[in-house]
Design an enzyme around this catalytic site. Structure first.
Site, mmCIF file in Angstrom:
data_model
loop_
_atom_site.group_PDB
_atom_site.id
_atom_site.type_symbol
_atom_site.label_atom_id
_atom_site.label_comp_id
_atom_site.label_asym_id
_atom_site.label_seq_id
_atom_site.Cartn_x
_atom_site.Cartn_y
_atom_site.Cartn_z
ATOM 1 N N LYS A 13 -1.405 -6.015 9.809
ATOM 2 C CA LYS A 13 -2.765 -5.609 10.122
ATOM 3 C C LYS A 13 -3.607 -6.818 10.314
ATOM 4 O O LYS A 13 -4.375 -7.049 11.239
ATOM 5 C CB LYS A 13 -3.469 -4.937 8.790
ATOM 6 N N ARG A 88 -8.107 3.022 1.847
ATOM 7 C CA ARG A 88 -7.221 3.053 1.127
ATOM 8 C C ARG A 88 -6.759 4.271 0.309
ATOM 9 O O ARG A 88 -5.593 4.308 -0.351
ATOM 10 C CB ARG A 88 -6.892 1.919 0.483
ATOM 11 N N ARG A 127 6.061 -14.759 3.699
ATOM 12 C CA ARG A 127 4.667 -14.935 4.263
ATOM 13 C C ARG A 127 3.913 -15.862 3.499
ATOM 14 O O ARG A 127 4.367 -16.500 2.384
ATOM 15 C CB ARG A 127 3.889 -13.712 3.918
ATOM 16 N N ARG A 159 0.916 -15.771 -1.655
ATOM 17 C CA ARG A 159 -0.014 -15.026 -2.420
ATOM 18 C C ARG A 159 0.374 -14.576 -3.543
ATOM 19 O O ARG A 159 1.767 -14.368 -3.384
ATOM 20 C CB ARG A 159 -0.322 -13.888 -1.444
ATOM 21 N N ARG A 170 2.985 -2.387 -4.536
ATOM 22 C CA ARG A 170 2.246 -2.146 -3.792
ATOM 23 C C ARG A 170 2.579 -1.065 -2.529
ATOM 24 O O ARG A 170 1.910 -0.302 -2.075
ATOM 25 C CB ARG A 170 1.823 -3.561 -2.690
HETATM 26 P P1 AP5 Z 1 0.146 -9.622 7.825
HETATM 27 O O1 AP5 Z 1 -0.439 -9.351 9.143
HETATM 28 O O2 AP5 Z 1 -0.163 -10.599 6.910
HETATM 29 O O3 AP5 Z 1 0.263 -8.084 7.231
HETATM 30 P P2 AP5 Z 1 -0.703 -7.140 6.593
HETATM 31 O O4 AP5 Z 1 -0.520 -5.859 7.140
HETATM 32 O O5 AP5 Z 1 -2.206 -7.802 6.821
HETATM 33 O O6 AP5 Z 1 -0.301 -7.405 4.901
HETATM 34 P P3 AP5 Z 1 -1.393 -7.402 3.571
HETATM 35 O O7 AP5 Z 1 -0.147 -7.735 2.628
HETATM 36 O O8 AP5 Z 1 -2.135 -8.553 3.843
HETATM 37 O O9 AP5 Z 1 -1.763 -5.906 3.439
HETATM 38 P P4 AP5 Z 1 -1.947 -5.606 1.909
HETATM 39 O O10 AP5 Z 1 -2.629 -4.167 2.546
HETATM 40 O O11 AP5 Z 1 -1.063 -5.246 0.847
HETATM 41 O O12 AP5 Z 1 -3.000 -6.551 1.436
HETATM 42 P P5 AP5 Z 1 -4.511 -6.822 1.505
HETATM 43 O O13 AP5 Z 1 -4.850 -8.422 1.692
HETATM 44 O O14 AP5 Z 1 -5.139 -5.840 2.201
HETATM 45 O O15 AP5 Z 1 1.793 -9.770 8.073
HETATM 46 C C1 AP5 Z 1 2.734 -9.827 6.959
HETATM 47 C C2 AP5 Z 1 3.825 -10.778 7.483
HETATM 48 O O16 AP5 Z 1 4.718 -10.385 8.311
HETATM 49 C C3 AP5 Z 1 3.347 -12.352 7.601
HETATM 50 O O17 AP5 Z 1 4.147 -13.197 7.088
HETATM 51 C C4 AP5 Z 1 3.388 -12.229 9.220
HETATM 52 O O18 AP5 Z 1 3.566 -13.515 9.707
HETATM 53 C C5 AP5 Z 1 4.658 -11.295 9.425
HETATM 54 N N1 AP5 Z 1 4.652 -10.472 10.646
HETATM 55 C C6 AP5 Z 1 3.473 -9.768 11.300
HETATM 56 N N2 AP5 Z 1 3.969 -9.192 12.033
HETATM 57 C C7 AP5 Z 1 5.143 -9.251 12.277
HETATM 58 C C8 AP5 Z 1 6.153 -8.862 13.398
HETATM 59 N N3 AP5 Z 1 5.771 -7.727 14.375
HETATM 60 N N4 AP5 Z 1 7.311 -9.212 13.276
HETATM 61 C C9 AP5 Z 1 7.781 -10.137 12.116
HETATM 62 N N5 AP5 Z 1 7.017 -10.557 11.173
HETATM 63 C C10 AP5 Z 1 5.757 -10.248 11.402
HETATM 64 O O19 AP5 Z 1 -4.911 -6.396 -0.111
HETATM 65 C C11 AP5 Z 1 -4.603 -6.962 -1.239
HETATM 66 C C12 AP5 Z 1 -4.704 -6.176 -2.503
HETATM 67 O O20 AP5 Z 1 -6.213 -6.085 -2.488
HETATM 68 C C13 AP5 Z 1 -4.353 -4.808 -2.548
HETATM 69 O O21 AP5 Z 1 -3.046 -4.818 -3.161
HETATM 70 C C14 AP5 Z 1 -5.486 -4.289 -3.529
HETATM 71 O O22 AP5 Z 1 -5.007 -4.697 -4.839
HETATM 72 C C15 AP5 Z 1 -6.669 -4.954 -3.136
HETATM 73 N N6 AP5 Z 1 -7.372 -4.197 -2.110
HETATM 74 C C16 AP5 Z 1 -7.583 -4.602 -0.790
HETATM 75 N N7 AP5 Z 1 -8.338 -3.520 -0.115
HETATM 76 C C17 AP5 Z 1 -8.626 -2.539 -1.145
HETATM 77 C C18 AP5 Z 1 -8.939 -1.255 -1.000
HETATM 78 N N8 AP5 Z 1 -9.505 -0.920 0.009
HETATM 79 N N9 AP5 Z 1 -8.817 -0.456 -2.072
HETATM 80 C C19 AP5 Z 1 -8.358 -0.905 -3.341
HETATM 81 N N10 AP5 Z 1 -7.502 -2.135 -3.398
HETATM 82 C C20 AP5 Z 1 -7.829 -2.870 -2.048
HETATM 83 MG MG MG Z 2 -3.638 -8.677 5.169
#
Ligand code: AP5
Ligand code: MG
Ligand code: ZN
Length: 214
Positions: A13, A88, A127, A159, A170
């Site tokens: 994402k 989410r 990552r 992270r 997660r």
């Molecule tokens: P990346 O692009 O970083 O993936 P992402 O989908 O953004 O993953 P996140 O871990 O950020 O998602 P998340 O939903 O767990 O975390 P968030 O910060 O939103 O890519 C991942 C890796 O893969 C990278 O190393 C990248 O280089 C690599 N990559 C990308 N594309 C690739 C490809 N095609 N091939 C190979 N490699 C690739 O949330 C964190 C925490 O915050 C949650 O756990 C929760 O506690 C809280 N939170 C956030 N929003 C909410 C909400 N709405 N409600 C409740 N809690 C929330």
């Molecule tokens: Mg992200």
């Protein structure tokens, strides 16, 4: 254009969001980035959220709804937005639906990025992130200079929720609480599913095919 990015942790994402925001001039709003900034600054919201984030759990809905309500009311999103990591849960999606009409906004499309669990674990464990929100991967998407962000030169970090135990929690939270949103938005007829496995630029190409039609 107003876009929601839906997808499991590690589906790309954040990676795709940067490219989408540049091409379509929409404001990238990542609730994960907002929460992490609050944790870094030691705000009351950050202190409350940290316990949940480190444990790999979702932060309570009420806190997220307040964040989104404030954020979408700011003038810089008037030209269009892209939500990354919100909603989410079903209650978060329902709250968004109540917020949007008063702001004169509506969801144009939900991009559902689909990646199998086994690949997600590899992506998250390798990552490295920058404070500016750009993510890298030691193997799949390395920075030009080891340990430094290509975009801003910042120091990359691992992270705290990208450890094996939190990653499994997660994924579990995604399947139980977030995946039902696929059905929810399918019924509304506004979802487009993208195969998120494969080359990063090829995936972006598939996304542009959907967005160019809007
Ligand atoms: P990346 O692009 O970083 O993936 P992402 O989908 O953004 O993953 P996140 O871990 O950020 O998602 P998340 O939903 O767990 O975390 P968030 O910060 O939103 O890519 C991942 C890796 O893969 C990278 O190393 C990248 O280089 C690599 N990559 C990308 N594309 C690739 C490809 N095609 N091939 C190979 N490699 C690739 O949330 C964190 C925490 O915050 C949650 O756990 C929760 O506690 C809280 N939170 C956030 N929003 C909410 C909400 N709405 N409600 C409740 N809690 C929330
Ligand atoms: Mg992200
Ligand atoms: Zn950076």
């Amino acid at each position: 254009m107003d876009i929601i990015l839906l997808g499991p942790p590690g589906s790309g994402k954040g990676t795709q969001a940067k490219m989408i925001a540049d091409k379509y001039k929409v404001k990238h709003i990542s609730t994960g980035d907002i929460l992490r900034e609050n944790v870094r600054n030691g705000t009351p919201l950050g202190n409350e959220a940290k316990k949940f984030m480190d444990a790999g759990q979702l932060v309570p809905d009420a806190l997220l709804v307040d964040i989104i309500k404030d954020r979408l009311a700011k003038p810089d999103v008037k030209g269009g937005w892209m939500l990354d990591g919100y909603p989410r849960t079903i209650p978060q999606a329902e709250a968004l639906e109540k917020i949007l009409p008063a702001l004169g906004q509506k969801i144009d499309v939900v991009l559902n990025i689909d990646v199998p669990d086994a690949e997600l674990v590899n992506r998250l464990s390798g990552r490295r992130m920058c404070k500016c929100g750009v993510s890298y991967h030691l193997q799949f998407n390395p920075p030009k200079v080891a340990g430094k962000c290509d975009a801003c030169g910042g120091e990359l970090y691992h992270r705290s929720d990208d450890q094996a135990e939190a990653i499994m929690k997660r994924l579990d939270a995604y399947h139980k609480q977030t995946q039902p949103l696929i059905d929810y938005y399918t019924k509304k007829g506004i979802i487009a599913t993208i195969n998120g496995a494969g080359d990063i630029k090829a995936i972006f190409g598939d996304i542009t095919k959907v967005l160019d039609k809007i």
